[in-house]
Design an enzyme around this catalytic site. Structure first.
Site, mmCIF file in Angstrom:
data_model
loop_
_atom_site.group_PDB
_atom_site.id
_atom_site.type_symbol
_atom_site.label_atom_id
_atom_site.label_comp_id
_atom_site.label_asym_id
_atom_site.label_seq_id
_atom_site.Cartn_x
_atom_site.Cartn_y
_atom_site.Cartn_z
ATOM 1 N N LYS A 125 -49.412 19.982 -31.945
ATOM 2 C CA LYS A 125 -50.788 19.726 -31.519
ATOM 3 C C LYS A 125 -51.081 20.220 -30.100
ATOM 4 C CE LYS A 125 -49.614 14.814 -30.967
ATOM 5 N NZ LYS A 125 -48.390 14.839 -31.811
ATOM 6 N N THR A 126 -50.110 20.100 -29.185
ATOM 7 C CA THR A 126 -50.351 20.596 -27.831
ATOM 8 C C THR A 126 -50.540 22.109 -27.828
ATOM 9 O OG1 THR A 126 -49.059 18.801 -26.842
ATOM 10 C CG2 THR A 126 -49.411 20.754 -25.499
ATOM 11 N N GLU A 169 -56.465 17.173 -27.625
ATOM 12 C CA GLU A 169 -55.277 16.827 -28.378
ATOM 13 C C GLU A 169 -55.400 15.362 -28.789
ATOM 14 O OE1 GLU A 169 -50.442 16.427 -27.631
ATOM 15 O OE2 GLU A 169 -51.663 17.705 -26.327
#
Length: 482
Positions: A125-126, A169
């Site tokens: 996700k980052t 995020e």
């Protein structure tokens, strides 16, 4: 809502743990919008210099007096899950009746009025959020963003943009992403993690079900078709009426087959890192170049392209932005070299992440060996996934396993890095419980041509420069047999 875009509840915000990645990002955005920001942390950090320069009042050390000493009472106190009820500043805020907001609730307040894109998933996700942000910036859309890592391009983890879109995020670790109501939601994958909070794998998966319910009417859910759990969630959500009115589902991956999906046809690594992924959309095949190594990063890039398209950016411009993406700090970040030894640092702290990164590292190493200095993160995660970590680390040639970085957890009897080290096969393994001896051991192991990577979510990131200094002091790595 105040005229400057700062919600009334955040107009004078005090952030406990302001040096953390998520908290410092909120502080950056508030300061850029003209808010009054104060905060504290247990120790000084790199982010303090910037925040103080922008006007934040920051105390080192957490004491009730930090609240009392403020010229005016805070309109709210912001905390993360890591802040315990016994924290003296939190206790004082409650004594004085000051509203307390979770970090995600504060972020949700800052999103009001913007088109919101949230990137969720156990892994990636980052990087995906970062790729989407950089691609939108390349298209001159200037989104606001909040990311769990610093972009290499700007060195920042958050930004107040002039565009009316917000990219974030979305953290599932404590379920706090349920504070958001995205128009565009991406789920990269779902795999059991953070069981210290959720308790069971089923409970962990269930929080993603609630997340997709939060997608705004007319929005879109983007999932990886090759991840069984994420794909099944999307199918079930559409069939069982879990999605709001008009929410569409788009998929990407090798098994994506829908008319509006992106099918991945092929991935090939490039000699100088990065790779090219060939995709098909609506019958048209095209190549997308990614500057960071690893097939998993190519898949993250496709997710970012889909999300950017849904936010209204041109596909060709987005692809150019993704191709220029230089990575995120602590995501296979080059720290330097000593002679013929290259040293990198990576945040991977789950077995799937470790395995994916080591496969990418293997290509980058060429004919050299892959040496890993790995620090397990959390006692609960080490206990639950010791065998899986061992299998993943076996993809390296030589491994140093450190003791557990407990973070928010207290030590658990019988749980140490040895649980992993004792199970590793396929790679030569060393268990080193003394952190201060790790750099010396890594330098002892290193040979000319090696690619050495420090890996984990804790303070293992400090070791890269120490290893380089140790090697430099010896005149470089010793050749085999010396």
């Amino acid at each position: 809502m105040a005229e400057n875009g700062v919600p009334d509840v955040l107009r004078r915000a005090h952030l406990i743990g302001i040096g953390g990645a998520g908290m410092s990002g909120i502080a950056r955005i508030l300061l850029a919008r003209g808010g009054v920001v104060s905060g504290s942390d247990a120790k000084d950090s790199r982010s303090f210099l910037t925040l103080r320069a922008q006007g934040a009042e920051i105390a080192v050390g957490q004491r009730a007096e930090n609240i009392d000493a403020l010229a005016e009472p805070p309109s709210s106190v912001i905390v993360s899950t890591a802040i315990r009820d016994t924290n003296p500043e939190l206790a004082r805020a409650r004594e004085r009746g000051i509203p307390v907001l979770h970090r995600a609730e504060a972020l949700a307040e800052l999103m009001i009025g913007d088109t919101v894109a949230c990137i969720a998933g156990t892994h990636g996700k980052t990087s995906t959020t970062s790729m989407l942000t950089v691609a939108l910036q390349h298209c001159r859309l200037d989104p606001s963003f909040a990311i769990g890592g610093d972009l290499n391009e700007s060195g920042a983890n958050a930004h107040h943009g002039t565009g009316r879109m917000f990219v974030a995020e979305a953290d599932e670790s404590d379920g706090s992403f349920l504070a958001f109501e995205p128009t565009v939601a991406v789920i990269t994958n779902i795999e059991p993690d953070h069981l210290d909070h959720h308790g069971t794998a089923d409970a962990y998966s269930s929080v993603f079900v609630e997340f997709v319910r939060r997608i705004a009417p007319g929005g879109v859910l983007i999932v990886c078709a090759d991840d069984a759990a994420a794909n099944d969630l999307a199918t079930r959500a559409a069939a069982d009426g879990l999605l709001a009115d008009g929410v569409r589902v788009r998929r990407y991956g090798r098994t994506a087959t829908g008319d509006d999906d992106v099918r991945v046809l092929d991935y090939r690594p490039l000699p100088d890192d990065g790779g090219v992924v060939r995709v098909s959309l609506r019958g048209t095949e095209t190549d997308v170049q990614v500057a960071v190594p690893g097939e998993h990063m190519a898949f993250n890039a496709i997710a970012a392209l889909l999300a950017g398209e849904e936010l209204g950016a041109p596909a060709e411009c987005l692809a150019e932005g993704v191709a220029a993406f230089g990575g995120v700090r602590r995501r296979f970040e080059f720290k330097g070299r000593s002679g013929e030894v290259r040293v990198y640092d990576d945040y991977a702290h789950h077995p799937t992440e470790v395995a994916a990164q080591l496969r990418a590292v293997r290509h980058s190493a060429g004919d050299g060996r892959v040496v890993v200095v790995f620090q397990p993160h959390l006692y609960s995660r080490t206990k639950a996934f010791a065998a899986e970590f061992a299998n993943a680390l076996g993809l390296a040639d030589e491994v140093v396993v450190l003791d557990v970085f407990g973070a928010r957890e207290e030590p658990e009897p019988g749980v140490s890095g040895a649980l992993i080290a004792d199970r590793i096969t396929g790679a030569k393994c060393h268990y080193e419980p003394a952190f201060d001896r790790a750099a010396t051991l890594a330098a002892d192991i290193a040979r000319p041509g090696d690619l050495l990577v420090t890996m984990g979510a804790g303070d293992v990131t400090q070791l890269g420069p120490e290893i380089i200094r140790e090697l430099d002091g010896r005149g470089g790595a010793a050749a085999p047999g010396e």
